[in-house]
Design an enzyme around this catalytic site. Sequence first.
Site, PDB file in Angstrom:
ATOM      1  N   CYS A 170      32.476   1.223  72.917  1.00  0.00           N
ATOM      2  CA  CYS A 170      33.701   2.000  73.163  1.00  0.00           C
ATOM      3  C   CYS A 170      34.806   1.038  73.581  1.00  0.00           C
ATOM      4  O   CYS A 170      34.534  -0.003  74.174  1.00  0.00           O
ATOM      5  CB  CYS A 170      33.421   3.009  74.275  1.00  0.00           C
ATOM      6  SG  CYS A 170      34.860   3.910  74.877  1.00  0.00           S
ATOM      7  N   SER A 208      36.680   1.250  76.005  1.00  0.00           N
ATOM      8  CA  SER A 208      36.686   1.061  77.466  1.00  0.00           C
ATOM      9  C   SER A 208      35.846  -0.158  77.869  1.00  0.00           C
ATOM     10  O   SER A 208      36.179  -0.845  78.832  1.00  0.00           O
ATOM     11  CB  SER A 208      36.166   2.303  78.183  1.00  0.00           C
ATOM     12  OG  SER A 208      36.935   3.428  77.820  1.00  0.00           O
ATOM     13  N   HIS A 263      38.042  -2.984  77.306  1.00  0.00           N
ATOM     14  CA  HIS A 263      39.077  -3.053  78.353  1.00  0.00           C
ATOM     15  C   HIS A 263      38.602  -3.871  79.550  1.00  0.00           C
ATOM     16  O   HIS A 263      39.400  -4.473  80.243  1.00  0.00           O
ATOM     17  CB  HIS A 263      39.447  -1.644  78.829  1.00  0.00           C
ATOM     18  CG  HIS A 263      40.362  -0.888  77.903  1.00  0.00           C
ATOM     19  ND1 HIS A 263      41.146  -1.490  76.951  1.00  0.00           N
ATOM     20  CD2 HIS A 263      40.634   0.445  77.803  1.00  0.00           C
ATOM     21  CE1 HIS A 263      41.838  -0.571  76.305  1.00  0.00           C
ATOM     22  NE2 HIS A 263      41.544   0.621  76.790  1.00  0.00           N
ATOM     23  N   HIS A 290      28.296   2.231  78.211  1.00  0.00           N
ATOM     24  CA  HIS A 290      28.272   3.532  78.889  1.00  0.00           C
ATOM     25  C   HIS A 290      28.122   4.697  77.923  1.00  0.00           C
ATOM     26  O   HIS A 290      28.279   5.837  78.319  1.00  0.00           O
ATOM     27  CB  HIS A 290      29.563   3.706  79.705  1.00  0.00           C
ATOM     28  CG  HIS A 290      30.789   3.704  78.845  1.00  0.00           C
ATOM     29  ND1 HIS A 290      31.342   2.551  78.349  1.00  0.00           N
ATOM     30  CD2 HIS A 290      31.519   4.712  78.344  1.00  0.00           C
ATOM     31  CE1 HIS A 290      32.375   2.858  77.596  1.00  0.00           C
ATOM     32  NE2 HIS A 290      32.505   4.161  77.562  1.00  0.00           N
ATOM     33  N   CYS A 315      29.941   9.419  75.399  1.00  0.00           N
ATOM     34  CA  CYS A 315      31.343   9.105  75.731  1.00  0.00           C
ATOM     35  C   CYS A 315      32.303   9.580  74.657  1.00  0.00           C
ATOM     36  O   CYS A 315      32.927  10.620  74.786  1.00  0.00           O
ATOM     37  CB  CYS A 315      31.573   7.618  76.004  1.00  0.00           C
ATOM     38  SG  CYS A 315      33.315   7.309  76.397  1.00  0.00           S
TER      39      CYS A 315
END
Length: 365
Positions: A47, A49, A52, A68, A165
Site C-alpha cells: 500500500c 502508506s 509513505h 498492514h 486495507c
Amino acid sequence: MSTAGKVIKCKAAVLWELKKPFSIEEVEVAPPKAHEVRIKMVATGICRSDDHVVNGFLVTRLPVILGHEAAGIVESVGEGVTTVRPGDKVIPLFVPQCGKCNICKHPEANLFMRLSYTLLFTCRGKPIRHFLGTSTFSQYTVVDEMSVAKIHADSPLEKVCLIGCGFSTGYGSAVKVAKVTQGSTCAVFGLGGVGLSVIMGCKAAGAARIIAVDINKDKFARAKQVGATECINPQDYEKPIEEVLREVSGGGVDFSFEVIGRLDTMMSALLCCQEAYGVSIIVGVPPNAQNISMNPMLLLTGRTWKGAVFGGFKSKESVPKLVTDFMAKKFPLDQLITHVLPFEKINEGFDLLRSGKSVRTILTF
Ligand code: PAD
Ligand code: ZN
C-alpha cells in the site's frame, strides 16, 4: 513439530533506514503473550502508506517491519485469546477494535490507536519495531487479539488480503463516510488501489457520474472498468482542476475524494465540490506535520469536509462481513491486482508502485 510457545526464526523485510531498500533478514519472532496471536502470513499487499514510511511522510521508529494489508493463518495464541484459534484464516487489523473505549462505542467512529506496541521481533540481536500493530512483511507476525479478525475458512487469502486495507478504505470512504447518494456526481482524485475502491463504492451507492482524476493516464482504463464514467488528466488543462470539475458538473460535484495524500489536491477536492451542499473526503495520508491554510468561508457556505481511516469501518466486526460479501460476489477484487510476486521480491513490488506501473502488488509467502 509444533512451534507453539517457541521463538520462530523466519524471513522478514526489515527497513533499517529511510529511503533505502528493504533488506530480507532472518528475524526472531517471540511467542504470543496473553491476548496476543501469532500469524503465519500467506499474502500481503503493498500500500502507498507503507511507502509513505520509507520516504519519511509517515513517521515511525526504525528499524521497522512494515506491512498492514494481509491475510494469513493463526499459528498459535497466547493465554486468554477467545476469538481466534490455531488454523483459523485471519486478517490483521491496522485499526484495532477493542469494543470498550469511547471511540469503539460511538456508532460512527472507528479510530482506536494503541500508544505502544511491545517489541516482538529481533534481528541480529537488535529489537525491531512493529508497524501499526500488524507488521505483515514477515513470514510470521504477532498481533494483539483486538487487531485480528477471523474470516471465512474458504476465503482466498491472496485476494481478501486487500480487505485488510486498500479495498475497505476506499469502499467505506464512499458508502460509509461520504454516504454517497443515488444519482449523485462524484469526483475521485487518485486512481491507485484505494481510489479505484472509492469508485467501486460510489458505483455501489448508485452515483450517476463518477469522474476519475489522475495525472497518470495509464490508470484510466482500469478506472472505467470499475465504474468511472469519465476520466480527467489535470495536466491537459491550463486552468486549475477544481474549475474544470465545477464546469463539467454544472457548479460543483456532490461528493469529492482525495485519495493521493497531497495538500494541493486536498484543496482542489474541497474546492470542486458544490459550495452549498458538497461533501469532500480526505482519504490520502498527508505528509507529516504540514498544514493547509484555508478560507473558512469555503465551509460557511455549506460544504462538509471530513476524513477517516479504514473507510470508517469498525474493523473486527466489519472485516469478516466484507470477506463474506466478496465471496458472495458483491464486489470484485481482481481488478485491483496488477502483479503477484514472491515475498522476497518486495523491493521490485515497491519499484512498480513508485513508477506508477502497478495498482496493487500482492506478495505471496
Ligand atoms: P497509489 O500511489 O497507488 O495511488 C495514488 C494515485 O494518485 C496514483 O495513481 C498517482 O498517479 C495519482 N497522483 C499522484 N499525484 C497526483 C496529482 N497531483 N494529481 C492527480 N493524481 C495524482 O496509492 P494508494 O491507492 O495505495 O493510496 C492512496 C492514498 O491513500 C495514499 O496517500 C495512502 O497513504 C492513503 C491511504 N489511506 C488510508 C486510510 O485509512 N485513510 C488507507 C490506505 C491508504
Ligand atoms: Zn494501507
